[in-house]
Design an enzyme around this catalytic site. Structure first.
Site: not given
Length: 349
Positions: A66, A222
């Site tokens: 990462y 969402s």
């Protein structure tokens, strides 16, 4: 430790059978530094990590990939003074080729050891609690990779060994060399292919299960409109599930999940997360976020109670073929590609 966690309502759980105890929900830290648009401001992310730990979410997940490397450095800074409160998981095995586009997977012993030493330095700690092989190197027998990890356990550099995106047979072969504490894999209402083979194998062997992307990479937070708000450079913009007809189809399933959430008095993301939390006492999802508000919502999902009828309704909605589009672009190895050669074929060091 127990009183702090109990006071905030985040229960503790045993992960695997070797003695590791973690918060029943973890925190995935990848999106703070990589893959989901620009890295987020360091002071904000340190505040978020420290808030999580004080709230009782003490199981943190990172990887040397990462950034690369920047997420581990961030975690190292955030852990100053609170290392003793945290169960820290990091990973090795993936790096970028010289072109910066092609992932390279390695599991040879020298590489395993070099990665561990480098992660310890970046994190500025003496010992990694849970060290995962991030992807399986299909050119190295899994016994060879786990043999080196076992040495690192014996030397006190790591406490527990994990695998990520490994097949059932790879898990069995690894576990025969040294007990595997946890397997990390994608598991959510729209990624359920592991239920057939891998989850039963982990349960048979007493291995903890750590689902990543339990919120469908943000889709269940969402719904389809979240795709419109992704930054340039966010890897999710290119995922098959978020394209054209696939997205339209998946949006209809999301609407039905939203209806159930409304009935339960929670958000769709809390419902999706609660569904994963209800998979068993050996399951610890690690939703990622970069906002304290979303973190609080995720923790609140721990108190959403689902009846067997709720679970059945969700599972019929989210049957294996309910969602359209692959979960990854073609270049990313998943457990389906993770078979390694037999041990007697190994000619390496």
């Amino acid at each position: 430790m127990h009183t702090m966690a109990a006071a905030t309502g985040v229960r503790r759980m045993k992960l695997g059978c070797q003695g590791l105890e973690v918060s029943a929900q973890g925190l995935g830290c990848m999106g703070m530094s990589a893959f989901y648009g620009k890295p987020k401001p360091e002071p904000d992310m340190i505040a978020l990590i420290q808030h999580a730990v004080e709230s009782g979410v003490t199981f943190l997940d990172t990887s040397d990939f990462y950034g690369p490397f920047t997420n581990e450095i961030l975690i190292g800074k955030a852990l100053k003074g609170i290392r003793h409160k945290v169960e820290l998981a990091t990973k090795f095995a993936i790096s970028w080729a010289a072109d910066g586009v092609t992932p390279v997977i390695r599991g040879d012993p020298a590489y395993v050891r070099a990665c561990c030493e480098a992660s310890l330095k970046r994190l500025d700690i003496d010992c990694i609690d849970l060290y995962y092989q991030h992807r399986v190197d299909i050119s190295v027998p899994i016994e060879v990779t786990v043999g080196e990890l076992k040495k690192l356990v014996e030397e006190g550099k790591i406490k527990y060994i994990g695998l990520s995106e490994a097949s059932a047979s790879t898990i069995r072969r690894a576990h025969a060399v040294h007990p595997i504490t946890a397997v990390q894999l994608e598991w959510s209402l729209w990624t359920r292919d592991i239920e057939e083979d891998i989850v039963p194998t982990c349960r048979e062997l007493g291995i903890g299960i750590v689902p990543y992307s339990p919120l469908g990479r943000g889709f269940f937070t969402s719904g389809p409109k979240f795709v419109d708000n992704l930054e340039e450079g966010d890897s999710r913009r290119y995922a098959e599930r978020f394209q054209g007809e696939n997205l339209e189809h998946n949006a209809r399933v999301f609407e039905r999940i939203t209806e159930i959430a409304t009935r339960k008095g929670c958000t769709p993301s809390q419902l999706a997360l609660a569904w994963v939390q209800h998979q068993g006492s050996d399951v610890c999802p690690i939703p990622g976020t970069t906002k304290i508000e979303n973190f609080k919502q995720n923790v609140a999902a721990l108190s959403v109670k689902l009846t067997p009828e709720d679970m059945a309704e969700l599972e019929s909605l989210a049957a294996a073929d309910a969602f359209k589009g692959d979960r990854y672009l073609g270049t990313v190895l998943t457990y389906k590609d993770s078979e390694t050669p037999p041990l007697d074929s190994w000619k390496g060091e």
